[in-house]
Motif scaffolding. Structure first.
Motif, PDB file in Angstrom:
ATOM      1  N   ALA A  26       0.814  -1.214   0.000  1.00 29.50           N
ATOM      2  CA  ALA A  26       0.000   0.000   0.000  1.00 29.50           C
ATOM      3  C   ALA A  26       0.851   1.268   0.000  1.00 29.50           C
ATOM      4  CB  ALA A  26      -0.933   0.001   1.210  1.00 29.50           C
ATOM      5  N   HIS A  27       2.013   1.221   0.639  1.00 28.15           N
ATOM      6  CA  HIS A  27       2.847   2.419   0.779  1.00 28.15           C
ATOM      7  C   HIS A  27       4.321   2.095   0.547  1.00 28.15           C
ATOM      8  CE1 HIS A  27      -0.624   4.448   2.420  1.00 28.15           C
ATOM      9  NE2 HIS A  27      -0.780   3.449   3.248  1.00 28.15           N
ATOM     10  N   PRO A  28       4.695   1.756  -0.677  1.00 28.12           N
ATOM     11  CA  PRO A  28       6.098   1.435  -0.903  1.00 28.12           C
ATOM     12  C   PRO A  28       6.986   2.647  -0.640  1.00 28.12           C
ATOM     13  CG  PRO A  28       4.909   1.571  -2.980  1.00 28.12           C
ATOM     14  CD  PRO A  28       3.900   1.704  -1.881  1.00 28.12           C
ATOM     15  N   ILE A  60       4.871   3.364  16.781  1.00 29.65           N
ATOM     16  CA  ILE A  60       5.455   2.281  15.981  1.00 29.65           C
ATOM     17  C   ILE A  60       5.797   1.143  16.930  1.00 29.65           C
ATOM     18  CG2 ILE A  60       7.291   1.594  14.411  1.00 29.65           C
ATOM     19  CD1 ILE A  60       7.524   4.583  13.655  1.00 29.65           C
ATOM     20  N   LYS A  61       5.060   0.059  16.801  1.00 27.15           N
ATOM     21  CA  LYS A  61       5.246  -1.115  17.656  1.00 27.15           C
ATOM     22  C   LYS A  61       6.201  -2.070  16.953  1.00 27.15           C
ATOM     23  CE  LYS A  61       2.374  -4.429  20.188  1.00 27.15           C
ATOM     24  NZ  LYS A  61       0.977  -4.805  20.450  1.00 27.15           N
ATOM     25  N   VAL A  62       7.368  -2.299  17.572  1.00 26.64           N
ATOM     26  CA  VAL A  62       8.412  -3.120  16.963  1.00 26.64           C
ATOM     27  C   VAL A  62       8.565  -4.411  17.765  1.00 26.64           C
ATOM     28  CG1 VAL A  62      10.853  -3.232  16.340  1.00 26.64           C
ATOM     29  CG2 VAL A  62       9.607  -1.067  16.131  1.00 26.64           C
ATOM     30  N   MET A  63       8.380  -5.534  17.084  1.00 23.39           N
ATOM     31  CA  MET A  63       8.491  -6.837  17.737  1.00 23.39           C
ATOM     32  C   MET A  63       9.911  -7.085  18.224  1.00 23.39           C
ATOM     33  SD  MET A  63       7.634 -10.577  16.140  1.00 23.39           S
ATOM     34  CE  MET A  63       5.940 -10.745  16.593  1.00 23.39           C
ATOM     35  N   HIS A  96      -2.320   1.847  11.024  1.00 23.26           N
ATOM     36  CA  HIS A  96      -2.072   2.501   9.744  1.00 23.26           C
ATOM     37  C   HIS A  96      -1.328   1.600   8.775  1.00 23.26           C
ATOM     38  CE1 HIS A  96      -3.539   6.130  11.509  1.00 23.26           C
ATOM     39  NE2 HIS A  96      -2.511   6.291  12.304  1.00 23.26           N
ATOM     40  N   ASP A  97      -0.451   0.764   9.290  1.00 22.03           N
ATOM     41  CA  ASP A  97       0.354  -0.071   8.414  1.00 22.03           C
ATOM     42  C   ASP A  97       1.030  -1.168   9.232  1.00 22.03           C
ATOM     43  OD1 ASP A  97       1.495  -0.956   6.061  1.00 22.03           O
ATOM     44  OD2 ASP A  97       2.458   0.945   5.582  1.00 22.03           O
ATOM     45  N   PHE A 106       7.092  -4.704  12.410  1.00 18.80           N
ATOM     46  CA  PHE A 106       6.488  -3.550  13.069  1.00 18.80           C
ATOM     47  C   PHE A 106       5.028  -3.344  12.692  1.00 18.80           C
ATOM     48  CE2 PHE A 106       7.837  -2.176   8.959  1.00 18.80           C
ATOM     49  CZ  PHE A 106       6.818  -1.335   8.543  1.00 18.80           C
ATOM     50  N   LEU A 107       4.341  -2.567  13.514  1.00 14.31           N
ATOM     51  CA  LEU A 107       3.015  -2.012  13.228  1.00 14.31           C
ATOM     52  C   LEU A 107       3.137  -0.500  13.382  1.00 14.31           C
ATOM     53  CD1 LEU A 107       0.668  -4.138  15.545  1.00 14.31           C
ATOM     54  CD2 LEU A 107       1.235  -4.569  13.174  1.00 14.31           C
ATOM     55  N   ALA A 108       2.557   0.258  12.497  1.00 17.94           N
ATOM     56  CA  ALA A 108       2.447   1.707  12.653  1.00 17.94           C
ATOM     57  C   ALA A 108       0.995   1.982  13.008  1.00 17.94           C
ATOM     58  CB  ALA A 108       2.843   2.426  11.369  1.00 17.94           C
ATOM     59  N   MET A 109       0.793   2.625  14.168  1.00 21.70           N
ATOM     60  CA  MET A 109      -0.560   2.788  14.705  1.00 21.70           C
ATOM     61  C   MET A 109      -0.829   4.237  15.091  1.00 21.70           C
ATOM     62  SD  MET A 109      -0.488  -0.462  17.306  1.00 21.70           S
ATOM     63  CE  MET A 109       0.838   0.275  18.245  1.00 21.70           C
ATOM     64  N   GLU A 110      -2.105   4.518  15.268  1.00 17.41           N
ATOM     65  CA  GLU A 110      -2.541   5.804  15.796  1.00 17.41           C
ATOM     66  C   GLU A 110      -1.863   6.044  17.145  1.00 17.41           C
ATOM     67  OE1 GLU A 110      -6.802   7.628  17.380  1.00 17.41           O
ATOM     68  OE2 GLU A 110      -6.675   5.516  16.819  1.00 17.41           O
TER      69      GLU A 110
END
Length: 142
Positions: A26-28, A60-63, A96-97, A106-110
């Protein structure tokens, strides 16, 4: 700003210098600046970041690296992202991503302003039943 890969920058603990190159379909090549650590839990660390393309702050949630090497945990992490992304509710943060930057998952979140339940319990101790209900009901509504 010239920035390196997210994993390298985070391991160096240099706030404001890391960036994340999102490689989702979706967002390269979208870039997020990683600014500071917000907290950590059993599976991940959450960082304050800025989604440069939209000029907005994000979480930004990073495992954890040891878990990112295990596809079972990575699948669970991605499932969490998909489940949360399907929900549109004021008591659930928007995702968001999600993606991977090399070995970093990772997850990018609100980004939500305020403290965590863990912080509240540390400050005030155990909650009385009416307070537990006040916190739990909005979450259960989602």
């Amino acid at each position: 700003m010239q920035c390196g890969r997210l994993g390298e920058s985070l391991r160096g603990d240099v706030p404001g210098t890391a960036c994340l190159v999102v490689t989702s379909p979706a967002h390269p090549r979208q870039t997020d600046d990683v600014l500071d650590e917000l907290g950590h839990g059993g599976m991940a660390t959450v960082y304050l970041g800025t989604q440069v393309s939209l000029g907005r702050d994000v979480a930004i949630k990073v495992m954890r690296p040891d878990l990112a090497a295990d596809e079972t945990f990575v699948s669970r992490f991605r499932r969490e992202a998909r489940s949360a992304a399907r929900l549109a509710h004021p008591n659930v943060v928007a995702v968001h991503d999600q993606g991977r930057d090399g070995d970093v998952v990772f997850l990018a979140m609100e980004l939500v302003d305020g403290g965590t339940l863990r912080e509240l319990l540390r400050e005030r101790g155990p909650m009385p039943p009416h307070a537990v209900r006040a916190v739990a009901e909005p979450v259960l509504d989602a």
